[in-house]
Design a protein around this motif. Structure first.
Motif, PDB file in Angstrom:
ATOM      1  N   ASN A  75       0.806  -1.213   0.000  1.00  0.00           N
ATOM      2  CA  ASN A  75       0.000   0.000   0.000  1.00  0.00           C
ATOM      3  C   ASN A  75       0.843   1.269   0.000  1.00  0.00           C
ATOM      4  O   ASN A  75       0.398   2.327  -0.464  1.00  0.00           O
ATOM      5  CB  ASN A  75      -0.952   0.011   1.207  1.00  0.00           C
ATOM      6  CG  ASN A  75      -2.220  -0.756   0.943  1.00  0.00           C
ATOM      7  OD1 ASN A  75      -2.261  -1.613   0.067  1.00  0.00           O
ATOM      8  ND2 ASN A  75      -3.262  -0.472   1.697  1.00  0.00           N
ATOM      9  N   LEU A  76       2.057   1.190   0.528  1.00  0.00           N
ATOM     10  CA  LEU A  76       2.949   2.350   0.504  1.00  0.00           C
ATOM     11  C   LEU A  76       3.206   2.784  -0.933  1.00  0.00           C
ATOM     12  O   LEU A  76       3.155   3.978  -1.261  1.00  0.00           O
ATOM     13  CB  LEU A  76       4.281   2.018   1.184  1.00  0.00           C
ATOM     14  CG  LEU A  76       4.238   1.556   2.647  1.00  0.00           C
ATOM     15  CD1 LEU A  76       5.652   1.247   3.127  1.00  0.00           C
ATOM     16  CD2 LEU A  76       3.601   2.620   3.534  1.00  0.00           C
ATOM     17  N   PHE A  77       3.449   1.806  -1.797  1.00  0.00           N
ATOM     18  CA  PHE A  77       3.780   2.120  -3.183  1.00  0.00           C
ATOM     19  C   PHE A  77       2.537   2.453  -3.998  1.00  0.00           C
ATOM     20  O   PHE A  77       2.609   3.243  -4.948  1.00  0.00           O
ATOM     21  CB  PHE A  77       4.548   0.953  -3.801  1.00  0.00           C
ATOM     22  CG  PHE A  77       5.858   0.695  -3.117  1.00  0.00           C
ATOM     23  CD1 PHE A  77       6.957   1.493  -3.357  1.00  0.00           C
ATOM     24  CD2 PHE A  77       5.982  -0.334  -2.200  1.00  0.00           C
ATOM     25  CE1 PHE A  77       8.158   1.273  -2.711  1.00  0.00           C
ATOM     26  CE2 PHE A  77       7.184  -0.564  -1.549  1.00  0.00           C
ATOM     27  CZ  PHE A  77       8.278   0.242  -1.799  1.00  0.00           C
ATOM     28  N   VAL A  78       1.404   1.852  -3.631  1.00  0.00           N
ATOM     29  CA  VAL A  78       0.148   2.198  -4.302  1.00  0.00           C
ATOM     30  C   VAL A  78      -0.185   3.671  -4.063  1.00  0.00           C
ATOM     31  O   VAL A  78      -0.482   4.421  -5.002  1.00  0.00           O
ATOM     32  CB  VAL A  78      -1.003   1.299  -3.808  1.00  0.00           C
ATOM     33  CG1 VAL A  78      -2.339   1.809  -4.334  1.00  0.00           C
ATOM     34  CG2 VAL A  78      -0.784  -0.133  -4.251  1.00  0.00           C
ATOM     35  N   ILE A  79      -0.123   4.101  -2.805  1.00  0.00           N
ATOM     36  CA  ILE A  79      -0.443   5.486  -2.469  1.00  0.00           C
ATOM     37  C   ILE A  79       0.599   6.436  -3.048  1.00  0.00           C
ATOM     38  O   ILE A  79       0.265   7.528  -3.520  1.00  0.00           O
ATOM     39  CB  ILE A  79      -0.550   5.653  -0.938  1.00  0.00           C
ATOM     40  CG1 ILE A  79      -1.704   4.811  -0.399  1.00  0.00           C
ATOM     41  CG2 ILE A  79      -0.752   7.116  -0.569  1.00  0.00           C
ATOM     42  CD1 ILE A  79      -3.056   5.123  -1.010  1.00  0.00           C
ATOM     43  N   GLN A  80       1.868   6.029  -3.018  1.00  0.00           N
ATOM     44  CA  GLN A  80       2.911   6.869  -3.601  1.00  0.00           C
ATOM     45  C   GLN A  80       2.658   7.067  -5.096  1.00  0.00           C
ATOM     46  O   GLN A  80       2.827   8.169  -5.633  1.00  0.00           O
ATOM     47  CB  GLN A  80       4.280   6.222  -3.362  1.00  0.00           C
ATOM     48  CG  GLN A  80       5.469   7.022  -3.894  1.00  0.00           C
ATOM     49  CD  GLN A  80       5.941   6.537  -5.244  1.00  0.00           C
ATOM     50  OE1 GLN A  80       5.694   5.390  -5.609  1.00  0.00           O
ATOM     51  NE2 GLN A  80       6.619   7.387  -5.993  1.00  0.00           N
ATOM     52  N   ALA A  81       2.219   6.011  -5.777  1.00  0.00           N
ATOM     53  CA  ALA A  81       1.932   6.107  -7.207  1.00  0.00           C
ATOM     54  C   ALA A  81       0.721   6.993  -7.467  1.00  0.00           C
ATOM     55  O   ALA A  81       0.720   7.809  -8.400  1.00  0.00           O
ATOM     56  CB  ALA A  81       1.703   4.717  -7.792  1.00  0.00           C
ATOM     57  N   VAL A  82      -0.311   6.849  -6.644  1.00  0.00           N
ATOM     58  CA  VAL A  82      -1.529   7.657  -6.821  1.00  0.00           C
ATOM     59  C   VAL A  82      -1.240   9.125  -6.533  1.00  0.00           C
ATOM     60  O   VAL A  82      -1.691  10.028  -7.244  1.00  0.00           O
ATOM     61  CB  VAL A  82      -2.662   7.137  -5.908  1.00  0.00           C
ATOM     62  CG1 VAL A  82      -3.854   8.091  -5.922  1.00  0.00           C
ATOM     63  CG2 VAL A  82      -3.095   5.751  -6.333  1.00  0.00           C
ATOM     64  N   ALA A  83      -0.459   9.381  -5.461  1.00  0.00           N
ATOM     65  CA  ALA A  83      -0.184  10.754  -5.037  1.00  0.00           C
ATOM     66  C   ALA A  83       0.904  11.412  -5.875  1.00  0.00           C
ATOM     67  O   ALA A  83       0.985  12.643  -5.939  1.00  0.00           O
ATOM     68  CB  ALA A  83       0.219  10.775  -3.562  1.00  0.00           C
TER      69      ALA A  83
END
Length: 423
Positions: free
Chosen positions: A376-384
């Protein structure tokens, strides 16, 4: 000695960057060949890993969540919730967690929940003065509700591995999931009331609330149909997932938010994730077959019975191991590696497998937001579109709250077991 060598080989291969499915399958094949077993056992074991009707629900739930993600329904859901609570202190944070909770009752996927709600909430919250790490941490943690609040893909996999009732697992996850969501909501409220600069959203009018709620109503009805249908015994989890795919398509087409390119992307993303999960499952089945032939689960169960005299020590040891594994592995890999080994030890210690499943899932949730490879760290980093360290700085309060929820479930098993066994 054999166990130590297998663990060492497993760790070395995983740390070297070899994909998990190939590590498990290759190591299992090597163990079978060393035992002079026929290599024909490998395709037979791989085939048997997919010989389950319930596993059809995994790609179907993934497809449904990807259709809703590509259809932009997260915006409608978030807007509807924030018209009711957005003017409260920390209202946008509360709306974010409430939206994650509702979407979790549809998707079964942590990644889909985080990406769907994050694509809308991040900009809304940062524009209102919320500290960026707090926003990213909140959404990363809120996304983890997707695997605790049913339906849950890890719970489905757990049920397939252990042959426990998936409906009971779903029921057991409801109250702990709501407790965790409630703790995130309380933290958001306190964050805003303790002097943080957050510009409140103007209070919505009655007509604005009705209009936003009406547009989001199909999503809420979809969640009710999926969850209510399973619990009422109207259809199985697999059937509910198929119905969910059909209804999600109807919703996004009715809202005119879906086109061919977005639908194709939803299908491709579903295919990629499904193939990844199933390759890991196939490799894990071969590995499980090998360790069973070597009687490793029985040896570990005997060791636990002789040296760990209480369920409490066993749970503590398991949680510590999962915490460390979570630094390097994702949820399905942790389940498939650990459960064939751990499950035989539950009965001798008097541990309820449904209760243990919820504890296991909560630890998986922690793994989803712990560095260095929390998904989820990388998912949110990608979205943000920012730095992953901003997400890491924001998740620590939520990890502490997750451990608090874990302690509640541990000391008060009735929290998880009331709905499946006493309602």
């Amino acid at each position: 000695m054999t166990v130590a060598l297998i663990i060492f080989a497993l760790l070395m291969l995983l740390l070297s960057g070899v994909p998990v499915g190939f590590v498990l399958g290759g190591l299992g094949l090597g163990m079978l060949l060393l035992a002079d077993m026929s290599p024909l056992m490998v395709p037979m074991a791989m085939y048997s890993s997919f010989d389950s009707f319930i596993l059809l629900s995994v790609p179907l739930f993934l497809l449904m969540s990807n259709i809703l993600l590509q259809g932009g329904v997260g915006k409608d859901l978030f807007n509807a919730v924030q018209t009711w609570v957005g003017h409260w202190p920390g209202g946008l944070g509360i709306a974010t967690i409430a939206s994650c909770t509702i979407f979790s009752a549809i998707s079964g996927s942590s990644v889909a929940t985080a990406a769907t709600i994050g694509s809308v909430a991040i900009k809304e919250m940062t524009d209102r003065g919320y500290h960026r790490p707090f926003v990213l941490g909140l959404i990363a943690a809120g996304g983890t509700l997707g695997i605790l609040i049913p339906p849950s893909i890890p719970m489905i996999v757990y049920g397939v591995i252990t042959e426990e009732s998936i409906v009971d697992l779903f029921l057991a996850g409801i109250v702990p999931g709501l407790i965790m969501a409630g703790s995130f909501i309380i933290f958001s409220f306190l964050y805003a009331t303790l002097g943080k600069a957050c510009t409140p959203v103007p209070k919505a009018t009655k007509s604005e609330r009705l209009a936003a709620t009406w547009r989001a109503l199909p999503i809420i009805i979809l969640a009710v149909i999926i969850i209510g249908g399973i619990y009422a015994g109207v259809f199985t989890p697999t059937e509910s997932a198929a119905i969910g795919v059909a209804l999600s398509l109807i919703i996004v087409l009715a809202l005119k938010t879906m086109n061919w390119e977005r639908f194709k992307k939803a299908c491709i993303d579903t295919m990629k994730t499904t193939i990844t999960i199933f390759i890991i499952m196939a490799g894990a089945k071969v590995f499980g077959k090998a360790i069973t032939l070597y009687q490793i689960p029985q040896d570990i169960s005997m060791f636990v019975t002789m040296h760990i005299g209480s369920a409490g020590l066993f749970i503590l040891a398991v949680c510590l191991v999962l915490l460390v594994m979570g630094f390097f592995l994702e949820s399905i890999s942790m389940l498939l590696i650990m459960m064939p080994v751990l499950y035989p030890s539950l009965a001798p210690l008097g541990i309820d497998p449904i209760w243990f499943g919820i504890i296991f899932v909560i630890m998986i949730e922690c793994a989803l937001i712990t560095p260095p490879v929390g998904l989820n760290l990388f998912v949110i980093q990608a979205v943000a579109g920012g730095k992953v360290m901003d997400v890491v700085r924001g998740v620590w309060p939520f990890i502490i709250m997750m451990f608090g929820c874990l302690l509640i479930v541990y000391f008060f098993p009735i929290v998880a077991l009331y709905l499946p066994f006493y309602l």
